[in-house]
Write an enzyme that holds these catalytic residues in place. Structure first.
Site, PDB file in Angstrom:
ATOM      1  N   ARG A   1     -42.579  -5.540 -38.305  1.00 23.28           N
ATOM      2  CA  ARG A   1     -41.979  -5.968 -38.918  1.00 23.28           C
ATOM      3  C   ARG A   1     -41.825  -5.167 -40.228  1.00 23.28           C
ATOM      4  O   ARG A   1     -42.481  -4.840 -40.571  1.00 23.28           O
ATOM      5  CB  ARG A   1     -41.752  -7.264 -39.658  1.00 23.28           C
TER       6      ARG A   1
ATOM      7  N   LYS B   1     -35.851 -16.328 -43.848  1.00 22.97           N
ATOM      8  CA  LYS B   1     -34.608 -16.798 -44.269  1.00 22.97           C
ATOM      9  C   LYS B   1     -35.148 -18.541 -44.653  1.00 22.97           C
ATOM     10  O   LYS B   1     -33.841 -18.531 -45.771  1.00 22.97           O
ATOM     11  CB  LYS B   1     -33.816 -17.144 -43.138  1.00 22.97           C
TER      12      LYS B   1
ATOM     13  N   GLU C   1     -31.317 -14.828 -34.230  1.00 22.73           N
ATOM     14  CA  GLU C   1     -31.221 -16.377 -34.308  1.00 22.73           C
ATOM     15  C   GLU C   1     -28.952 -16.792 -35.658  1.00 22.73           C
ATOM     16  O   GLU C   1     -30.276 -16.716 -36.485  1.00 22.73           O
ATOM     17  CB  GLU C   1     -31.845 -17.269 -34.139  1.00 22.73           C
TER      18      GLU C   1
HETATM   19  P1  ATP Z   1     -36.975 -14.475 -40.376  1.00 22.83           P
HETATM   20  O1  ATP Z   1     -38.533 -14.329 -39.866  1.00 22.83           O
HETATM   21  O2  ATP Z   1     -36.431 -13.882 -41.151  1.00 22.83           O
HETATM   22  O3  ATP Z   1     -36.588 -16.291 -39.916  1.00 22.83           O
HETATM   23  P2  ATP Z   1     -36.895 -13.901 -37.691  1.00 22.83           P
HETATM   24  O4  ATP Z   1     -37.423 -13.069 -36.861  1.00 22.83           O
HETATM   25  O5  ATP Z   1     -36.240 -15.338 -37.777  1.00 22.83           O
HETATM   26  O6  ATP Z   1     -36.307 -13.733 -39.438  1.00 22.83           O
HETATM   27  P3  ATP Z   1     -34.231 -12.922 -35.638  1.00 22.83           P
HETATM   28  O7  ATP Z   1     -32.691 -13.511 -36.441  1.00 22.83           O
HETATM   29  O8  ATP Z   1     -34.552 -14.419 -35.182  1.00 22.83           O
HETATM   30  O9  ATP Z   1     -34.447 -13.859 -37.204  1.00 22.83           O
HETATM   31  O10 ATP Z   1     -33.664 -12.271 -35.420  1.00 22.83           O
HETATM   32  C1  ATP Z   1     -33.835 -11.322 -34.768  1.00 22.83           C
HETATM   33  C2  ATP Z   1     -34.328  -9.895 -34.793  1.00 22.83           C
HETATM   34  O11 ATP Z   1     -34.323  -8.933 -35.553  1.00 22.83           O
HETATM   35  C3  ATP Z   1     -35.283 -10.288 -34.258  1.00 22.83           C
HETATM   36  O12 ATP Z   1     -35.426  -9.212 -32.746  1.00 22.83           O
HETATM   37  C4  ATP Z   1     -36.829 -10.053 -35.044  1.00 22.83           C
HETATM   38  O13 ATP Z   1     -37.785  -9.384 -33.786  1.00 22.83           O
HETATM   39  C5  ATP Z   1     -36.395  -8.882 -35.314  1.00 22.83           C
HETATM   40  N1  ATP Z   1     -36.203  -8.994 -37.481  1.00 22.83           N
HETATM   41  C6  ATP Z   1     -36.403 -10.001 -37.737  1.00 22.83           C
HETATM   42  N2  ATP Z   1     -37.149 -10.018 -39.387  1.00 22.83           N
HETATM   43  C7  ATP Z   1     -37.422  -8.526 -38.921  1.00 22.83           C
HETATM   44  C8  ATP Z   1     -37.874  -7.713 -40.481  1.00 22.83           C
HETATM   45  N3  ATP Z   1     -38.960  -8.177 -41.088  1.00 22.83           N
HETATM   46  N4  ATP Z   1     -38.152  -6.471 -39.766  1.00 22.83           N
HETATM   47  C9  ATP Z   1     -38.042  -5.811 -38.585  1.00 22.83           C
HETATM   48  N5  ATP Z   1     -36.971  -6.979 -37.510  1.00 22.83           N
HETATM   49  C10 ATP Z   1     -36.814  -7.955 -37.827  1.00 22.83           C
HETATM   50 MG    MG Z   2     -36.893 -16.288 -35.294  1.00 23.79          MG
END
Ligand code: ATP
Ligand code: MG
Length: 565
Positions: free
Chosen positions: A267, A277, A24
């Site tokens: 994760r 984020k 995102e």
């Molecule tokens: P945050 O929780 O930090 O805001 P998010 O999960 O909302 O991160 P996205 O932009 O939706 O961030 O993530 C894109 C992809 O990266 C998704 O498939 C998510 O599962 C993966 N991802 C995000 N954070 C991690 C992490 N800490 N370890 C592994 N994969 C991750």
């Molecule tokens: Mg997300």
């Protein structure tokens, strides 16, 4: 995950894996995302498949083109090439047609409950929910209301389109979840075309199906969403509803629709940092760091500037492996991967970060010599360089001790030490200023111990590095350290916020001297400064006539032992 792909190939369910990385664009990517990227692109690549980069841009209020640009840059930097770059917003028309299809099938309805009412009807983990009073609207009424939602007739939050699944389901995600919400907000790609926006589960599952994604890899928090993901894919059934894809075909996009399969993995989280984020944004907005690309930040832009390499990150992801168990990993795993990568990949140079002058009194004033050094002790392929040597040298202040502690092997008054590659020096005198601080050391170079001389191999306990004072280039050297002082800044002390655990010494800028061959580095060139650590020429600030080096990582893990050098 690899076994699943292998089975799917063997059984003929797929011809080649197709994956996607779906960020995102509401912030910068961090180290955790590197794991997702390496898995999405890596597994597709290993099995001759392909991977799309798809921006999941269904929350226009939080998203920004600045993030889109940085994310593209980061994925390429990590060494991956997407097959196709997409946006969930490319499919808004398809999502909408899919919503009408669900309504016509009796699988979705327009609900007038407010957000609070929806919550009250939803039930709890132990109690089933109750049906919405609007659940039994006729198909005609639902279709009419949905079309008017789309036309912008209703205010934000006045209505939602909800899936008609099961308010008694044990999995709360299946209790008639919202598929569309009303939000009169401009979108970075679609402008004001849409007053309604699809919810995550609906948009995400259908985007995967549209792109023909075979394996939709995601993190564990989506495990409970998988039944809804499958419900959306099955009920919309794109493979048998080509009319829904017409808007894409009209824009020249191929029909690749298929039935994706979601697979979850843990994760990646490291101690001594924060990775959400929201918290990273707060660090930036509160001025606690110098922006998203501050080398102390766990963002990919930050660690890149710190000197992390794509190969070190890929190595880290391999070492960490894939599991179904979330855990807080030790940051030394990340640092260790960088050390191992740079040990092999970084040429050696000499730099003095805390300089004190050493004058070789038996060397003439105008003496000047180019010594030949190999650039890497274990790899001749790195070649050689010339290092200028002269009467006055910079050495590290703590390589000299007037009162040597027990076991001290470096320079002391009256003692000898080897100057790396240049001969053995004895310290004769110490010059101090009025405050008693040492400003200069005077010594005698043993001329018979110089390279090529008979005494060159004379045994001596210590060797120190040095930089010729006349030739060395003054440099800003940024000594970075961990951003937080405790392993788990989020929960070590429940009454405090992670901000209370910021490490006040996470950056120290010192004036040092580097040999000319280090100053000439291009931005982002990494070196091992012998005996000091791994450093990188700052991506933005470094100039050969005004060098700026960032410490990427120390030579050894000094944290477990306490103080940093
Ligand atoms: P945050 O929780 O930090 O805001 P998010 O999960 O909302 O991160 P996205 O932009 O939706 O961030 O993530 C894109 C992809 O990266 C998704 O498939 C998510 O599962 C993966 N991802 C995000 N954070 C991690 C992490 N800490 N370890 C592994 N994969 C991750
Ligand atoms: Mg997300």
């Amino acid at each position: 995950m690899r076994a699943i792909v292998r089975d799917d190939l063997a059984s003929g369910r797929i011809a080649a894996p197709k994956t996607r990385f779906p960020p995102e664009p509401n912030g910068y990517l961090h180290i955790g995302h590197a794991k997702a990227i390496c898995l999405d692109f890596g597994i597709a690549g290993e099995f001759g498949g392909s991977c799309n980069l798809r921006f999941d841009d269904t929350n226009p209020a939080r998203e920004d083109p600045e993030y889109v640009a940085a994310i593209r840059d980061d994925v390429r930097w990590l060494g991956f090439q997407w097959q196709s770059l997409r946006h969930a917003s490319d499919y808004f028309e398809v999502f909408y047609l899919a919503a009408e299809k669900l309504v016509r099938q009796g699988d979705a309805f327009v609900c007038d409950l407010s957000a609070d009412e929806v919550r009250a009807y939803r039930g709890t983990l132990t109690e089933p929910g109750r049906n919405s009073p609007f659940r039994d609207r006729s198909v005609e009424e639902n279709l009419d209301l949905l079309r008017r939602m789309r036309a912008g007739e209703f205010a934000d939050g006045a209505r939602t389109l909800r899936a008609k699944i099961d308010m008694g389901a044990g999995n709360i995600n299946l209790r008639d979840p919202a598929l569309y919400r009303i939000k009169h907000v401009e979108h970075q790609n679609t402008g004001n075309a849409w007053p309604i926006y699809p919810m995550y589960d609906f948009a995400h599952s259908l985007s995967d199906a549209i792109e023909g994604i075979t394996h939709s890899l995601c993190t564990l928090e989506f495990e409970d969403h998988r039944p809804l993901y499958d419900w959306c894919v099955d009920k919309v059934d794109l493979a048998h509803a080509p009319e829904l894809l017409a808007p894409l075909l009209a824009r020249g996009l191929p029909n690749e629709a298929g039935k994706p399969r979601q697979i979850e993995f843990s994760r990646l989280n490291f101690n001594y940092t924060v990775m959400s984020k929201r918290k990273l944004l707060a660090l930036v907005n509160d001025g606690l760091v110098d922006g998203w690309n501050d080398p102390r930040m766990p963002t990919l832009q930050g660690i890149r500037r710190r000197g992390y390499t794509p190969s070190a990150l890929r190595l880290m992801v391999d070492r960490v492996g894939v599991s179904k168990q979330n855990s807080l990993l030790d940051i030394s795993i990340l640092e260790g991967a960088l050390r191992d990568d740079l040990d092999a990949a970084a040429p050696r140079r000499m730099a003095v970060v805390d300089p004190v002058k050493l004058v070789l009194t038996n060397v003439p004033d105008d003496f000047e010599e180019a010594l030949t050094f190999s650039n890497h002790p274990k790899d001749e392929g790195f070649g050689q360089r010339e290092v200028p040597f002269a009467r006055e040298l910079w050495i590290e202040r703590d390589d000299f001790a007037e009162v040597p502690p027990k076991g001290f092997k470096r320079l002391t008054t009256g003692g000898e030490v080897r100057l790396r590659g240049a001969g053995i020096v004895r310290c004769d005198a110490v010059v101090k200023d009025d405050a008693g601080r040492i400003v200069e050391l005077q010594g005698t170079l043993d001329l018979d111990s110089r390279p090529g001389m008979e005494g060159a191999n004379r045994k001596i306990k210590g060797t120190i590095h040095w930089v010729s004072a006349r030739h060395g280039v003054a440099a800003d050297i940024r000594l970075y350290d961990r951003l937080f002082t405790v392993p788990d800044p989020d929960s070590d002390e429940p009454r405090k916020s992670y901000v209370d655990f910021l490490n006040p010494d996470s950056i120290r800028v010192v004036r040092g001297y580097v040999e000319p061959a280090a100053a000439q580095a291009a931005a982002e060139q990494a070196f091992q400064f012998e005996r000091v650590g791994y450093f990188v020429a700052d991506r933005y600030d470094h100039r050969p006539d005004a060098p700026v080096f960032n410490r990427s990582v120390t030579l050894r893990d000094t944290w477990s032992g306490g103080a940093q050098p």
